[in-house]
Design an enzyme around this catalytic site. Structure first.
Site: not given
Length: 468
Positions: A270, A440-443
């Site tokens: 994502p 990276d939108h997870r991080v």
């Protein structure tokens, strides 16, 4: 007790059933076991973590040649580079299973290695037996109007004869080709020969074991240019167009296949994008000042990015398993480079710690190696942050796809004169550059990227720290 045992000679005894009985005949002498020499398989190695198959570029050694441990045997094209593969054993190259130009899966047999000369014939028989057990190829399809499939690209231009200046160039028969059967040449030499239509069979190799290297091909071209004849393509033949054949179906090269897999893998991450506009007047002035010392704009951007990443380590982090992320200990800036047949990202390692002059020299070296397909895996797989610059093509803005295993990539557009409003309400002219960062939108979150870009903007607009 243990001390007593250490000083006592140990005499093994046999069980009663195996002891010789009085009056029994002496046992027959043992027949020595015949230990046969081994015929070893040479496998297709995994030259990178993403490599699933490799293509044989050239065999440095020929069948029957003696090999020493650590000696280069074959040049393999991995998903990103061409690399020499060494032998792990002494012996003889008995049989080549996969010929030049063909591909094989990682771990599959590409050749057989015999320990002695006497066993070469046995190895050849073994390779023939293996090939005969393989399924027969399908019969050629009848000619039709269907699209034609090419292994690589359309045929090159007519070959250039390398007979000019024989005394200067050496023998017309290649010393490592065994009577012209196979020409051993470096990948870059083959590329030059293909581009300029040079027949490598007539080029004397100055490399190890008579291997043709790039300077040998360049010498032929220089001699042909001086002579004004001999090495010219015949003028009677009309020049062939260098474009592609419309309607043809062209399979991916090894590199294109790797790029395709990475791009598909990136879809599972994502991502989001943040844009920013930098004023580059001060950076452009610095570049003009130190350009004569070999400094490149790519190195300046990489250095500025690395210094900003020092203050924002989360933007330099990476997430691989979806459950945790890593704050990378090194700031390795990868920069996308378009090469013949694909794309590769050479890495400027520890860009925050290396001075701008060394960084520029390193970048030039990496680009040369990338175009010659000679990068080592650690030179293109260790990036922690990626730059992609299309500004030299006049592109003002674009989005980049996040490479798997990294946290962010920055797409850089061209610096252009722009009419802007000044703080005192007047209209002025400034040179500005737009960038878009994919993360990276997870991080990494929006505020993280905004803070990183603000820091990078300050460095670019006041670049004095770049030359420290």
């Amino acid at each position: 007790m243990s001390s007593h045992l250490l000083h006592t000679s140990f005499i093994p005894t046999a069980p009663p059933s195996l002891r010789r009985r009085p009056g029994c005949a002496a046992p027959l002498p043992r027949t020595p076991l015949l230990v046969q020499s081994k015929i070893r398989e040479i496998f297709m190695p995994a030259l990178s973590s993403t490599m699933t198959e490799g293509k044989i570029v050239s065999w440095i050694k020929s069948e029957g040649d003696k090999l020493s441990k650590g000696e280069s045997v074959v040049v393999v094209e991995s998903d990103k580079a061409d690399m020499d593969v060494e032998s792990f054993y002494d012996g003889y190259l008995a049989a080549i299973v996969v010929d030049e130009g063909l591909s094989a899966a990682v771990g599959s047999t590409i050749a057989l290695l015999a320990e002695t000369e006497e066993e070469i014939a046995l190895a050849i028989a073994q390779s023939k037996k293996t090939s005969s057990s393989a399924p027969a190829p399908a019969p050629p399809a009848p000619t039709s109007d269907a699209p034609k499939v090419f292994d690589e690209m359309p045929s090159p231009a007519p070959a250039v004869k390398a007979s000019v200046g024989t005394n200067a160039l050496g023998s017309a028969e290649h010393p490592a080709s065994e009577g012209g059967k196979r020409v051993v040449a470096s990948p870059y030499a083959k590329k030059l020969a293909k581009d300029f239509g040079v027949d490598l069979k007539g080029v004397f190799g100055s490399g190890p074991n008579g291997r043709v290297v790039a300077k040998d091909v360049e010498a032929v071209l220089a001699a042909a240019k001086l002579s004004g004849g001999g090495a010219k393509v015949q003028a009677s033949e009309p020049p062939k167009p260098s474009g592609v054949e419309l309607g043809s179906v062209v399979p991916f090269t090894t590199m294109q296949g790797a790029v395709s897999r990475n791009m598909v893998e990136s879809l599972a991450v994502p991502t989001f994008r943040v844009g920013y506009t930098f004023t580059t007047d001060a950076l452009d002035a610095l570049y003009k000042k130190i350009k004569s010392k070999g400094v490149t704009m790519t190195a300046l951007l990489a250095k500025a990015t690395a210094l900003a990443l020092v203050k924002h380590p989360v933007v330099n982090s990476s997430c691989r398993d979806g459950k945790s992320f890593t704050y990378n200990t090194h700031i390795n800036v990868a920069v996308a480079v378009a090469i013949d047949g694909g794309l590769i990202t050479p890495v400027l390692q520890d860009a925050d710690k290396v001075d701008i002059y060394t960084l520029s020299r390193k970048w030039k070296e990496l680009v040369d190696k990338a175009r010659a397909k000679q990068l080592q895996p650690n030179e293109y797989t260790t990036g922690t942050f990626t730059l992609s610059n299309l500004g030299m093509f006049g592109v003002d803005r674009f989005d980049a796809i996040l490479p798997p295993g990294t946290g962010a990539i920055m797409a850089v557009g061209a610096s252009q004169p722009t009419v802007v409003g000044t703080k005192d309400g007047r209209i002025g002219m400034k040179t500005q550059m737009q960038v878009n960062v994919t993360a990276d939108h997870r991080v990494i979150y929006g505020a993280d990227l905004a803070a990183f870009l603000q820091t990078l903007s300050k460095i670019i607009e006041d670049p004095k720290d770049l030359t420290l």
